[in-house]
Design a protein around this motif. Structure first.
Motif, PDB file in Angstrom:
ATOM      1  N   LEU A   1     101.993 -23.254 -81.336  1.00  0.00           N
ATOM      2  CA  LEU A   1     101.965 -23.280 -82.793  1.00  0.00           C
ATOM      3  C   LEU A   1     100.864 -24.187 -83.325  1.00  0.00           C
ATOM      4  O   LEU A   1     100.311 -23.942 -84.399  1.00  0.00           O
ATOM      5  CB  LEU A   1     103.324 -23.732 -83.329  1.00  0.00           C
TER       6      LEU A   1
ATOM      7  N   TYR B   1      97.669 -22.215 -83.288  1.00  0.00           N
ATOM      8  CA  TYR B   1      97.804 -21.195 -84.345  1.00  0.00           C
ATOM      9  C   TYR B   1      97.457 -21.792 -85.700  1.00  0.00           C
ATOM     10  O   TYR B   1      96.646 -21.236 -86.460  1.00  0.00           O
ATOM     11  CB  TYR B   1      99.227 -20.646 -84.334  1.00  0.00           C
ATOM     12  N   ASP B   2      98.053 -22.922 -86.016  1.00  0.00           N
ATOM     13  CA  ASP B   2      97.799 -23.567 -87.309  1.00  0.00           C
ATOM     14  C   ASP B   2      96.355 -24.027 -87.424  1.00  0.00           C
ATOM     15  O   ASP B   2      95.723 -23.881 -88.482  1.00  0.00           O
ATOM     16  CB  ASP B   2      98.740 -24.756 -87.497  1.00  0.00           C
TER      17      ASP B   2
ATOM     18  N   ALA C   1      97.540 -17.275 -79.701  1.00  0.00           N
ATOM     19  CA  ALA C   1      98.163 -18.590 -79.525  1.00  0.00           C
ATOM     20  C   ALA C   1      99.643 -18.531 -79.881  1.00  0.00           C
ATOM     21  O   ALA C   1     100.491 -19.133 -79.201  1.00  0.00           O
ATOM     22  CB  ALA C   1      97.444 -19.630 -80.386  1.00  0.00           C
ATOM     23  N   LEU C   2      99.968 -17.795 -80.940  1.00  0.00           N
ATOM     24  CA  LEU C   2     101.370 -17.630 -81.322  1.00  0.00           C
ATOM     25  C   LEU C   2     102.143 -16.892 -80.229  1.00  0.00           C
ATOM     26  O   LEU C   2     103.290 -17.249 -79.920  1.00  0.00           O
ATOM     27  CB  LEU C   2     101.446 -16.868 -82.640  1.00  0.00           C
TER      28      LEU C   2
ATOM     29  N   ALA D   1      94.349 -16.719 -83.232  1.00  0.00           N
ATOM     30  CA  ALA D   1      95.545 -17.416 -83.698  1.00  0.00           C
ATOM     31  C   ALA D   1      96.810 -16.684 -83.267  1.00  0.00           C
ATOM     32  O   ALA D   1      97.794 -17.309 -82.828  1.00  0.00           O
ATOM     33  CB  ALA D   1      95.503 -17.561 -85.218  1.00  0.00           C
ATOM     34  N   LEU D   2      96.813 -15.359 -83.377  1.00  0.00           N
ATOM     35  CA  LEU D   2      97.995 -14.593 -82.990  1.00  0.00           C
ATOM     36  C   LEU D   2      98.222 -14.642 -81.481  1.00  0.00           C
ATOM     37  O   LEU D   2      99.370 -14.632 -81.020  1.00  0.00           O
ATOM     38  CB  LEU D   2      97.865 -13.154 -83.481  1.00  0.00           C
TER      39      LEU D   2
ATOM     40  N   ARG E   1     103.974 -17.103 -89.185  1.00  0.00           N
ATOM     41  CA  ARG E   1     104.515 -18.127 -88.280  1.00  0.00           C
ATOM     42  C   ARG E   1     106.033 -18.091 -88.284  1.00  0.00           C
ATOM     43  O   ARG E   1     106.686 -18.161 -87.253  1.00  0.00           O
ATOM     44  CB  ARG E   1     104.011 -19.496 -88.729  1.00  0.00           C
TER      45      ARG E   1
END
Length: 383
Positions: free
Chosen positions: A292, A295-296, A286-287, A283-284, A259
């Motif tokens: 964020l 991602y979290d 979303a990043l 998740a990546l 992150r």
């Protein structure tokens, strides 16, 4: 078919939540992410401790295509593939050749480990170590993969000062055809690597690493760091020259390190990514989109699993990686080269199964339950 089974710590009914993040996609845009992949053993062969490795090439390459399909690069023939723990160098060389050929066909990214494990165990001279490194560097470059100069047990035993490391690595970097990835694997992953880079104090060892990179920045794409120390990684990351990446190998603290913070972020070269591929890919993405929060939300539930998977003795994490690959349907058996399937207890693997279900990592709950029941029955846990 029921999805309920009995584990050493009690019953479990699998949730079936593992399809949520199963959509493949293109490579990520905001981070470089290599998943360190395991090898699939041939279950019909004598893959016992001390025997030459016999690999199921079709299943091994199919798993790499799974990683590429989700956008990850493959980190080939590294410690996740049991380098130094069952995979001999002739098999590793063939693995790199086959995987690099598959990467070209799939349009996938690939890097591959360069070490000194063709030398016999025991003492070696610095010149023998340099020549062994050079031989493997040539093999990886010829295959078309990005070289990763892995830590060497032989060098850790033979080096008498930081200057020995600077000399050997400096000569390898000077001879490399293009940028390579350096590698710093801590003693949690391999106790024989204690004091690597010429000093038992990681802070002083980091001075050597920074000096090496500074002298050869044009030949260093980045450094993979696996010391399981988040603060130390951030501090080293801030010392690297512009354009040199820090590839996190921290399987405990990867969400925060990838992150990033106000001063930068880590890219990734991680064994855990091979165990959490679909949610990690989501998740990546979303990043990539700047989300964020998502991602979290996706990665946070994977951390308890990762910390258990890589718990002490950390070097047996490969057993858990293969166990999860079997439960998820990526291979047809739970057999490993070198007999390493015995590296974790049924209690450890039962807890791993609970955590994998909680993190949404099992795409077919009925298949996972069927296979886990068979394993637990064989281990003496009555179903």
């Amino acid at each position: 078919m029921t999805t309920t089974l009995t584990l050493p710590d009690g019953p479990l009914t699998l949730s079936g939540a593992g399809r949520e993040h199963a959509t493949p996609g293109a490579r990520f845009t905001s981070r470089i992410a290599y998943a360190a992949a395991h090898v699939v053993a041939d279950p019909r062969a004598e893959n016992v401790p001390g025997a030459p490795a016999t690999v199921d090439w079709d299943a091994t390459l199919a798993f790499r295509r799974h990683l590429w399909s989700h956008g990850f690069g493959v980190a080939e023939a590294m410690d996740t593939a049991q380098r130094g723990m069952g995979l001999d160098y002739p098999s590793a060389r063939e693995l790199v050749r086959r995987s690099a050929q598959a990467a070209r066909a799939e349009g996938g990214a690939i890097c591959a480990g360069v070490a000194t494990d063709q030398l016999p165990a025991g003492p070696a001279t610095l010149d023998e170590i340099r020549k062994a490194y050079a031989e493997q560097l040539a093999d990886v470059q010829d295959a078309g993969a990005t070289p990763v100069l892995m830590c060497s047990r032989h060098l850790a035993a033979a080096a008498r000062s930081a200057d020995d490391y600077l000399d050997i690595y400096g000569r390898l970097l000077a001879d490399a055809d293009g940028p390579v990835v350096l590698h710093w694997l801590g003693p949690a992953f391999d106790p024989a690597l204690a004091g690597y880079w010429g000093d038992p104090d990681p802070a002083r060892a980091a001075d050597t690493v920074v000096a090496l990179i500074g002298a050869h920045a044009g030949k260093v794409d980045g450094i993979k760091l696996s010391l399981l120390d988040e603060d130390f990684e951030v501090a080293l990351r801030r010392r690297l020259p512009a354009g040199v990446r820090l590839y996190t190998g921290d399987d405990f603290n990867y969400p925060a390190l990838i992150r990033g913070d106000g001063t930068g972020h880590s890219d990734a070269l991680l064994g855990v990514l091979a165990a959490i591929t679909p949610p990690a890919a989501a998740a990546l993405r979303a990043l990539d989109a700047g989300d964020l929060t998502t991602y979290d939300e996706i990665l946070t539930p994977t951390v308890p699993l990762a910390r258990h998977l890589f718990g002490a003795p950390t070097f047996y994490y490969k057993t858990g990686i293969v166990f999860l690959a079997w439960l998820a349907g990526h291979q047809e058996h739970f057999t490993m080269v070198g007999g390493l399937q015995s590296g974790r207890s049924p209690a450890h693997l039962g807890r791993l199964l609970r955590l994998a279900d909680g993190a949404g990592l099992l795409p077919d709950a009925e298949l996972a339950a069927h296979r886990a029941r068979a394993f637990m029955t064989t281990a003496g846990v009555t179903q």
